[in-house]
Design a protein around this motif. Structure first.
Motif, short mmCIF file in Angstrom:
data_model
loop_
_atom_site.label_atom_id
_atom_site.label_comp_id
_atom_site.label_asym_id
_atom_site.label_seq_id
_atom_site.Cartn_x
_atom_site.Cartn_y
_atom_site.Cartn_z
N VAL B 33 0.84 -1.20 0.00
CA VAL B 33 0.00 0.00 0.00
C VAL B 33 0.87 1.26 0.00
N ILE B 34 1.86 1.27 0.92
CA ILE B 34 2.67 2.49 1.08
C ILE B 34 3.51 2.74 -0.18
N LEU B 35 4.29 1.74 -0.59
CA LEU B 35 5.18 1.94 -1.73
C LEU B 35 4.38 2.09 -3.03
N GLY B 36 3.32 1.29 -3.14
CA GLY B 36 2.50 1.34 -4.36
C GLY B 36 1.84 2.69 -4.54
N THR B 37 1.56 3.38 -3.42
CA THR B 37 0.93 4.70 -3.50
C THR B 37 1.99 5.79 -3.64
N ALA B 38 2.99 5.71 -2.73
CA ALA B 38 3.98 6.78 -2.68
C ALA B 38 4.82 6.87 -3.96
N LEU B 39 5.12 5.74 -4.57
CA LEU B 39 6.01 5.74 -5.73
C LEU B 39 5.27 5.54 -7.04
N SER B 40 3.98 5.81 -7.03
CA SER B 40 3.20 5.55 -8.25
C SER B 40 3.67 6.42 -9.42
N ASN B 41 4.19 7.64 -9.10
CA ASN B 41 4.64 8.54 -10.18
C ASN B 41 5.84 7.97 -10.95
N VAL B 42 6.68 7.25 -10.20
CA VAL B 42 7.88 6.68 -10.83
C VAL B 42 7.49 5.70 -11.92
N PHE B 43 6.35 5.05 -11.72
CA PHE B 43 5.94 4.02 -12.65
C PHE B 43 4.93 4.53 -13.68
N ALA B 44 4.55 5.83 -13.57
CA ALA B 44 3.50 6.34 -14.44
C ALA B 44 3.96 6.32 -15.90
N THR B 45 3.10 5.84 -16.78
CA THR B 45 3.39 5.84 -18.21
C THR B 45 2.75 7.08 -18.82
N ASP B 46 3.59 7.93 -19.47
CA ASP B 46 3.03 9.13 -20.10
C ASP B 46 2.20 8.75 -21.31
N GLU B 47 0.97 9.22 -21.32
CA GLU B 47 0.13 8.93 -22.47
C GLU B 47 0.50 9.88 -23.60
N LEU B 48 0.50 9.37 -24.82
CA LEU B 48 0.85 10.21 -25.97
C LEU B 48 -0.37 11.02 -26.39
N ASP B 49 -0.19 12.34 -26.38
CA ASP B 49 -1.28 13.16 -26.91
C ASP B 49 -1.19 13.16 -28.44
N GLN B 50 -2.25 13.59 -29.08
CA GLN B 50 -2.26 13.58 -30.56
C GLN B 50 -1.27 14.61 -31.11
N THR B 51 -0.62 14.22 -32.20
CA THR B 51 0.32 15.12 -32.86
C THR B 51 -0.39 15.74 -34.07
N LYS B 52 -0.36 17.04 -34.10
CA LYS B 52 -1.04 17.72 -35.22
C LYS B 52 -0.12 17.78 -36.42
N VAL B 53 -0.62 17.33 -37.56
CA VAL B 53 0.17 17.39 -38.80
C VAL B 53 -0.67 17.97 -39.95
N ALA B 54 0.03 18.63 -40.85
CA ALA B 54 -0.61 19.07 -42.10
C ALA B 54 -0.27 18.05 -43.17
N TYR B 55 -1.21 17.82 -44.10
CA TYR B 55 -0.99 16.77 -45.09
C TYR B 55 -1.37 17.30 -46.48
N LEU B 56 -0.40 17.14 -47.42
CA LEU B 56 -0.67 17.57 -48.80
C LEU B 56 -0.24 16.46 -49.73
N ASN B 57 -1.24 15.91 -50.46
CA ASN B 57 -0.95 14.84 -51.42
C ASN B 57 -1.24 15.38 -52.83
N THR B 58 -0.17 15.61 -53.60
CA THR B 58 -0.36 16.14 -54.96
C THR B 58 -0.23 15.03 -56.00
N ASP B 59 -0.15 13.80 -55.52
CA ASP B 59 0.01 12.65 -56.43
C ASP B 59 -1.33 11.94 -56.55
N GLN B 60 -1.65 11.45 -57.71
CA GLN B 60 -2.92 10.75 -57.93
C GLN B 60 -2.73 9.24 -58.00
N GLY B 61 -1.52 8.78 -57.82
CA GLY B 61 -1.22 7.35 -57.97
C GLY B 61 -1.75 6.51 -56.81
#
Lengths: 311, 374
Positions: B33-61
């Motif tokens: 309980v103690i270690l699992g609570t106190a050190l939870s940040n050490v084990f936290a997995t950062d979630e990936l937020d969405q990456t904004k991209v611009a997209y231009l496709n000038t090819d018709q293939g």
């Protein structure tokens, strides 16, 4: 013979705890081991049961060499150790059951033997209780029950009455005689001479690792048969008085403890007693009581070793 | 058989000693309980937020159309927020303003070049301060290119086109928000359970000392029970006691703290049983060698927490080879591999080492016990 010990020697570093001991114990005997602390009684018993290996000599129990057939020999031995050796966290019945199982008892036989051992020691009504609730005497009795549950042919009791109340002490002494009547040979060690004198047939007196005398109580007393013992209670005692008494012809020893003067003597003429009283009166010691006794085992021990048994 | 008598006696005495039993049970639970609570940040997995991209496709293939379809997949959309732009200039402007991390640009000759097996990249324009988001974009584009290359290679070998559905690279990566990594409570549930197992050594030393030394030990020694029955019986009793405690800790961690124990409980039990057997053996050996209950317990009470520390049981550490000196680490590694789909071979090696140590300890204890009365 149930026990044959020949030339037993056990050394610890440079000290001989047991030195060339020879003892024979017949079937059906209650054999007493007398001796002060450190005399070698417990070391001899430890060698008998295999808790210590002798440096030399041989031990045979019921005809089998303990060196060659230890497990077989030990099946026929019940040891009541000097210190209480029971599980405090097992109930009285569970303690006896455990030791019964170690000796191969199972099923109905185990149940019957456990009940018999607990009834014999007067603990059947308390069988469901933990020993930590028991008095010292009851623990001693449970200590015995654990040793006799497998009905051994040889029971070794190492000072079983140390620190018990008179009621338990009498119970234990009666038990020893009863166990003997049922067919067990018993080795009984104690430094209480009156107990040994009461229950034992043959007695060995040990001191400094050696058996210094062996025989029945009467045989041992005959060793000092010409001697008598006189206890004189005095109001005051001085060293001058003791010195002068020691010079009287016939007095072997004169010791004082708690105002009681113990004189071991050999009466050589009719005037001996008068001479002793006259000397005491001369020093104004004021006699309160005089008691003349035949020699006891204590006197035997005192004469043979020059010291009291409880020293 | 005296083996069972000794085992039964040992078990009921251990269980009846409620104070000691509960103490040995509560300590790992409280630490979870103690270690699992106190050190939870050490084990936290950062979630990936969405990456904004611009997209231009000038090819018709066909190949570039496949890429557009690829960007439209659910798994890719979780990672990329794609904004279609109408010109290269507009796309670059968005990148420079920081509205998007990157611009993905496909020029008009892309599909034709790929079909002709010419080297033609999908171009990615990124800002200088795009941090890990740039890596995300590059990896996704690379994933497509690798997939496309595979499809092309398969086609060249005469097979039918397998299409874009074979592109499951992104889905497999553990960097997704639902990735399979232990939380603090999962980690400490395992390490503290291992600690609980190791405390079986103290049970063992206490019991062995009582049976081998002192007046009670002498009384048992002169009975007809053989050394192996006495040792094995006690070890079995202690093992059952230990497993009883471990089961309780396991169930509490699983049901109350919802710790992740994977799905192969039998394998976990096998690992824990092996370690428990080893701990019991070590306790027996220490008791027999020291010939003193207090000294034996003292040695183990110091050694066990040190072993737990070296193994990273309290705080995650990386002591490299030194960690292999700790039995805790061997068992932990085997358990974590089992829960999180790690190397089966490494688990087997760890288990083998545990059993090898156990065999050595038991043989030593047996010979030491035969020499205890001289």
């Amino acid at each position: 013979m149930v026990v044959e010990i020949e030339n037993l020697v056990k050394e610890f570093k440079e000290r001989k705890a047991v030195n060339n001991v020879n003892i024979s114990i017949k079937e059906g005997e209650i054999f007493g081991f007398l001796g002060p602390n450190g005399a070698g009684k417990t070391t001899t018993i430890n060698a008998l049961v295999g808790l210590t290996s002798p440096n030399s000599g041989s031990i045979r129990i019921l005809g089998d060499s303990t060196a060659k057939h230890r497990k077989k020999v030990n099946k026929n031995i019940g040891l009541v150790p000097q210190d209480i050796a029971i599980f405090e966290d097992l109930k009285a019945k569970e303690n006896v059951e455990f030791f019964g199982r170690l000796y191969g008892l199972r099923g109905t036989e185990l149940k019957e033997r456990v009940q018999a051992a607990l009834e014999f020691t007067g603990l059947w009504d308390r069988r469901k209780e933990y020993p930590k609730k028991f008095s010292g005497g009851m623990k001693r009795r449970l200590n015995i029950a654990c040793a006799i549950v497998h009905q051994p042919k040889l029971i070794i009791m190492d000072e079983p009455t140390v620190g018990v109340d008179p009621q338990s002490r009498n119970h234990i002494l009666r038990s020893i005689v009863e166990l003997n009547k049922r067919g067990s040979t018993i080795i009984y060690t104690s430094h209480y001479m009156e107990e040994v004198e009461e229950v034992c047939g043959n007695i060995a007196i040990m001191d400094n690792g050696e058996v210094i005398a062996q025989g029945t109580s009467d045989e041992l007393k005959k060793l000092i048969s010409s001697e008598k013992r006189m206890d004189i209670t005095l109001k005051k005692v001085t060293q001058y008085l003791i010195d002068e008494l020691n010079q009287i012809d016939g007095i072997k020893s004169c010791t004082v403890e708690n105002q009681i003067m113990t004189i071991l003597y050999e009466q050589k003429n009719d005037l001996f007693l008068s001479l002793v009283i006259e000397t005491i009166t001369k020093y104004n010691a004021e006699i309160i009581a005089i008691d003349v006794e035949n020699p006891s085992l204590e006197d035997v021990f005192l004469t043979l070793t020059g010291k009291k048994l409880r020293d | 058989m005296n083996f069972f008598s000794v085992a039964y006696c040992t078990l009921i005495r251990n269980v009846r000693d409620k104070k000691s039993f509960i103490n040995k049970l509560l300590m790992p639970i409280v630490l979870i309980v103690i270690l699992g609570t106190a050190l939870s940040n050490v084990f936290a997995t950062d979630e990936l937020d969405q990456t904004k991209v611009a997209y231009l496709n000038t090819d018709q293939g066909e190949v570039s159309q496949n890429f557009t379809a690829f960007l439209d997949q659910k798994e890719v959309k979780e990672l990329l927020d794609v904004k279609i732009v109408k010109s290269l200039h507009k796309g670059k402007e968005l990148v420079e303003k920081g509205d998007v991390t990157s611009l993905i640009y496909i020029d008009p000759t892309y599909s034709a070049a790929i079909v002709e097996n010419k080297d033609k990249p999908i171009q990615v324009y990124s800002s200088n301060d795009g941090d890990y988001h740039i890596t995300v974009v590059n990896n996704i584009v690379d994933s497509f290119i690798q997939g496309a290359n595979t499809v092309q290679a398969v086609t060249a070998m005469g097979e039918k086109t397998v299409g874009l559905k074979s592109f499951d690279l992104v889905e497999d990566k553990t960097i997704t928000a639902s990735g399979n990594r232990p939380r603090a409570i999962d980690y400490y549930a395992v390490t503290m359970l291992i600690l609980c197992v190791m405390y079986g050594a103290i049970y063992s030393s206490e019991s062995m000392s009582e049976y081998y030394h002192g007046k009670l030990g002498e009384r048992i020694k002169i009975s007809p029970v053989s050394d192996w029955q006495l040792i094995a019986g006690q070890m079995f009793g202690i093992l059952i006691t230990n497993l009883l405690q471990i089961t309780i800790v396991f169930l509490i961690s699983k049901l109350v703290f919802n710790a992740n124990w994977g799905s192969n409980y039998l394998a976990i039990f096998g690992i824990v049983f092996s370690l428990s057997f080893m701990a019991t053996s070590i306790g027996a050996l220490v008791a027999i060698l020291t010939k003193d209950s207090m000294r034996a317990s003292g040695i183990l009470a110091i050694t066990i927490p040190i072993m737990t520390f070296i193994a990273g049981g309290y705080v995650k550490l990386d002591l490299e080879e030194l960690m292999y000196l700790s039995p805790n680490y061997l068992a932990q590694t085997a358990i974590f591999n089992n829960i999180y789909g790690g190397s089966a071979l490494q688990s087997q090696v760890c288990l083998s080492v545990i059993w090898a140590i156990t065999a050595c300890v038991i043989i030593s204890a047996f010979f030491a016990s035969r020499r205890r009365f001289v």
